[in-house]
Scaffold this active site. Structure first.
Site, PDB file in Angstrom:
ATOM      1  N   SER A   6       0.839  -1.202   0.000  1.00 55.12           N
ATOM      2  CA  SER A   6       0.000   0.000   0.000  1.00 55.12           C
ATOM      3  C   SER A   6       0.870   1.245   0.000  1.00 55.12           C
ATOM      4  O   SER A   6       1.609   1.507   0.948  1.00 55.12           O
ATOM      5  CB  SER A   6      -0.919   0.004   1.221  1.00 55.12           C
ATOM      6  OG  SER A   6      -1.641   1.216   1.233  1.00 55.12           O
ATOM      7  N   HIS A  31      -1.372  -1.157  -4.107  1.00 56.11           N
ATOM      8  CA  HIS A  31      -2.680  -0.762  -3.585  1.00 56.11           C
ATOM      9  C   HIS A  31      -2.713   0.762  -3.446  1.00 56.11           C
ATOM     10  O   HIS A  31      -1.835   1.355  -2.802  1.00 56.11           O
ATOM     11  CB  HIS A  31      -2.887  -1.438  -2.233  1.00 56.11           C
ATOM     12  CG  HIS A  31      -4.238  -1.239  -1.628  1.00 56.11           C
ATOM     13  ND1 HIS A  31      -5.353  -1.930  -2.039  1.00 56.11           N
ATOM     14  CD2 HIS A  31      -4.648  -0.422  -0.620  1.00 56.11           C
ATOM     15  CE1 HIS A  31      -6.393  -1.548  -1.320  1.00 56.11           C
ATOM     16  NE2 HIS A  31      -5.998  -0.629  -0.450  1.00 56.11           N
ATOM     17  N   ASP A  33      -4.834   3.895  -2.130  1.00 51.98           N
ATOM     18  CA  ASP A  33      -5.919   4.295  -1.226  1.00 51.98           C
ATOM     19  C   ASP A  33      -6.396   5.705  -1.547  1.00 51.98           C
ATOM     20  O   ASP A  33      -5.663   6.672  -1.344  1.00 51.98           O
ATOM     21  CB  ASP A  33      -5.431   4.255   0.223  1.00 51.98           C
ATOM     22  CG  ASP A  33      -5.384   2.849   0.772  1.00 51.98           C
ATOM     23  OD1 ASP A  33      -6.374   2.118   0.616  1.00 51.98           O
ATOM     24  OD2 ASP A  33      -4.354   2.486   1.359  1.00 51.98           O
ATOM     25  N   MET A  35      -8.894   8.574  -0.536  1.00 48.64           N
ATOM     26  CA  MET A  35      -9.736   9.007   0.589  1.00 48.64           C
ATOM     27  C   MET A  35     -10.259  10.410   0.320  1.00 48.64           C
ATOM     28  O   MET A  35      -9.511  11.264  -0.164  1.00 48.64           O
ATOM     29  CB  MET A  35      -8.924   9.011   1.875  1.00 48.64           C
ATOM     30  CG  MET A  35      -8.269   7.674   2.166  1.00 48.64           C
ATOM     31  SD  MET A  35      -7.412   7.709   3.744  1.00 48.64           S
ATOM     32  CE  MET A  35      -6.692   6.069   3.780  1.00 48.64           C
ATOM     33  N   HIS A  64      -8.541   1.536  -4.275  1.00 46.53           N
ATOM     34  CA  HIS A  64      -9.526   1.389  -3.197  1.00 46.53           C
ATOM     35  C   HIS A  64     -10.157   2.753  -2.916  1.00 46.53           C
ATOM     36  O   HIS A  64      -9.521   3.632  -2.330  1.00 46.53           O
ATOM     37  CB  HIS A  64      -8.783   0.841  -1.964  1.00 46.53           C
ATOM     38  CG  HIS A  64      -9.621   0.685  -0.745  1.00 46.53           C
ATOM     39  ND1 HIS A  64      -9.073   0.480   0.508  1.00 46.53           N
ATOM     40  CD2 HIS A  64     -10.967   0.681  -0.564  1.00 46.53           C
ATOM     41  CE1 HIS A  64     -10.055   0.379   1.394  1.00 46.53           C
ATOM     42  NE2 HIS A  64     -11.200   0.504   0.779  1.00 46.53           N
ATOM     43  N   MET A  66     -12.291   5.032  -0.909  1.00 44.81           N
ATOM     44  CA  MET A  66     -12.978   5.266   0.369  1.00 44.81           C
ATOM     45  C   MET A  66     -13.618   6.641   0.238  1.00 44.81           C
ATOM     46  O   MET A  66     -13.124   7.638   0.763  1.00 44.81           O
ATOM     47  CB  MET A  66     -11.964   5.216   1.522  1.00 44.81           C
ATOM     48  CG  MET A  66     -11.494   3.802   1.826  1.00 44.81           C
ATOM     49  SD  MET A  66      -9.898   3.765   2.659  1.00 44.81           S
ATOM     50  CE  MET A  66      -8.814   3.898   1.269  1.00 44.81           C
ATOM     51  N   MET A 135     -12.108  -5.459   5.111  1.00 39.58           N
ATOM     52  CA  MET A 135     -11.283  -4.498   5.858  1.00 39.58           C
ATOM     53  C   MET A 135     -11.010  -5.059   7.250  1.00 39.58           C
ATOM     54  O   MET A 135     -11.936  -5.498   7.946  1.00 39.58           O
ATOM     55  CB  MET A 135     -11.990  -3.150   6.000  1.00 39.58           C
ATOM     56  CG  MET A 135     -12.086  -2.333   4.722  1.00 39.58           C
ATOM     57  SD  MET A 135     -10.504  -1.948   3.925  1.00 39.58           S
ATOM     58  CE  MET A 135      -9.627  -1.041   5.211  1.00 39.58           C
ATOM     59  N   ASP A 173      -7.107  -5.946   4.215  1.00 43.93           N
ATOM     60  CA  ASP A 173      -6.467  -4.630   4.220  1.00 43.93           C
ATOM     61  C   ASP A 173      -6.588  -4.000   5.603  1.00 43.93           C
ATOM     62  O   ASP A 173      -7.700  -3.788   6.097  1.00 43.93           O
ATOM     63  CB  ASP A 173      -7.172  -3.763   3.157  1.00 43.93           C
ATOM     64  CG  ASP A 173      -6.611  -2.355   3.047  1.00 43.93           C
ATOM     65  OD1 ASP A 173      -5.561  -2.067   3.645  1.00 43.93           O
ATOM     66  OD2 ASP A 173      -7.235  -1.544   2.335  1.00 43.93           O
TER      67      ASP A 173
HETATM   68  C1  DX5 Z   1      -6.533   1.933   5.555  1.00 38.95           C
HETATM   69  C2  DX5 Z   1      -6.135   1.666   4.121  1.00 38.95           C
HETATM   70  C3  DX5 Z   1      -5.052   0.685   3.999  1.00 38.95           C
HETATM   71  C4  DX5 Z   1      -3.736   1.099   4.607  1.00 38.95           C
HETATM   72  C5  DX5 Z   1      -3.200  -0.086   5.326  1.00 38.95           C
HETATM   73  O1  DX5 Z   1      -7.520   2.892   5.566  1.00 38.95           O
HETATM   74  O2  DX5 Z   1      -7.258   1.210   3.371  1.00 38.95           O
HETATM   75  O3  DX5 Z   1      -4.859   0.280   2.648  1.00 38.95           O
HETATM   76  O4  DX5 Z   1      -2.774   1.524   3.673  1.00 38.95           O
HETATM   77  O5  DX5 Z   1      -2.089   0.300   6.038  1.00 38.95           O
HETATM   78  P1  DX5 Z   1      -1.401  -0.657   7.118  1.00 38.95           P
HETATM   79  O6  DX5 Z   1      -0.938  -1.886   6.383  1.00 38.95           O
HETATM   80  O7  DX5 Z   1      -0.288   0.178   7.626  1.00 38.95           O
HETATM   81  O8  DX5 Z   1      -2.434  -0.985   8.143  1.00 38.95           O
HETATM   82 ZN    ZN Z   2      -6.927   0.242   1.280  1.00 39.51          ZN
END
Ligand code: DX5
Ligand code: ZN
Length: 224
Positions: A6, A31, A33, A35, A64, A66, A135, A173
């Site tokens: 990630s 990956h 993320d 947000m 991903h 969010m 998750m 994740d």
């Molecule tokens: C959390 C994200 C994850 C994050 C995981 O909101 O969706 O993808 O990068 O990070 P670690 O592996 O540090 O928990």
């Molecule tokens: Zn994620």
């Protein structure tokens, strides 16, 4: 077994250099993320960053979202070069049309479920997805602790997948490290997102290789 490092745990000011670091490992995925500061209390990046990075990377972009309004972002991310786009089941009555839209953009379809949400919510959509993301932390930030209570959800999804004769990937994740990855693999996961556990190591390449080895051994070859 797929390991998806990630990028959230990397240095955003050196985005393409971090992608290159991932590329030098045995991971074929990264990956991403996304947000929106609303669905989760944090902000990351939009499609422009992905579009800029795309020509410099052959990695599979596991995106991903969010976001509370992913409908406005699907086409931009598809055009930017995302390979798979995941939306959240918490968006309820929008989920069906979101999954359809991702498919119609010729992208792989992902569906995510947050820790407090009952796993039954994803069941009606299993035939429509390429990836189901369980998750294992409440999304928003990297570096949180793995929530053990999520493990039975992985087992349940694995069982449904077998019963229904489907072949979507089962991804986890959040708080995934070498120990919890093994636990998830045992429960039926075959795709592992990990941020801090991998980027926190001196050698990212060695860490990815290790996680791949551990999860493959645990699953005893019954998973891809
Ligand atoms: C959390 C994200 C994850 C994050 C995981 O909101 O969706 O993808 O990068 O990070 P670690 O592996 O540090 O928990
Ligand atoms: Zn994620």
């Amino acid at each position: 077994m797929v390991i998806a490092p990630s990028i959230l745990a990397g240095d955003f000011s050196k985005f393409s250099r971090e992608l290159k670091r991932v590329e030098k490992t045995v991971a074929n995925w990264v990956h991403l993320d996304v947000m929106d500061g609303h669905f989760v209390p944090n902000l990351t990046f939009g499609p422009q960053i992905v579009a800029n990075a795309r020509p410099h990377s052959d990695l599979f972009f596991d995106t991903h979202l969010m976001c509370s309004k992913p409908e406005i972002l699907l086409e931009p991310f598809a055009n930017a070069g995302s390979d798979l786009i995941t939306v959240h089941v918490e968006l309820e009555d929008q989920v069906s049309s979101l999954l359809w839209k991702i498919r119609s953009l010729n992208k792989q379809v992902g569906l995510a479920v947050n820790p407090p949400t009952a796993i039954d919510k994803v069941k009606p959509f299993l035939e429509k997805v390429d990836l189901l993301l369980v998750m294992t932390v409440n999304p928003g930030f990297g570096g949180q602790s793995f929530i053990e209570e999520c493990v039975p959800k992985i087992q349940q999804v694995y069982q449904w997948r077998e019963e229904m004769g489907l072949d979507f990937r089962i991804e986890v994740d959040g708080g995934v490290d070498f120990k919890t990855a093994a636990e998830c693999a045992r429960a039926g996961a075959n795709t592992f997102v990990a941020g801090s556990a991998l980027f926190g190591q001196r050698s990212l390449a060695r860490a990815v290789k290790n996680m791949h080895k551990i999860t493959t051994q645990v699953s005893n070859g019954y998973q891809r």
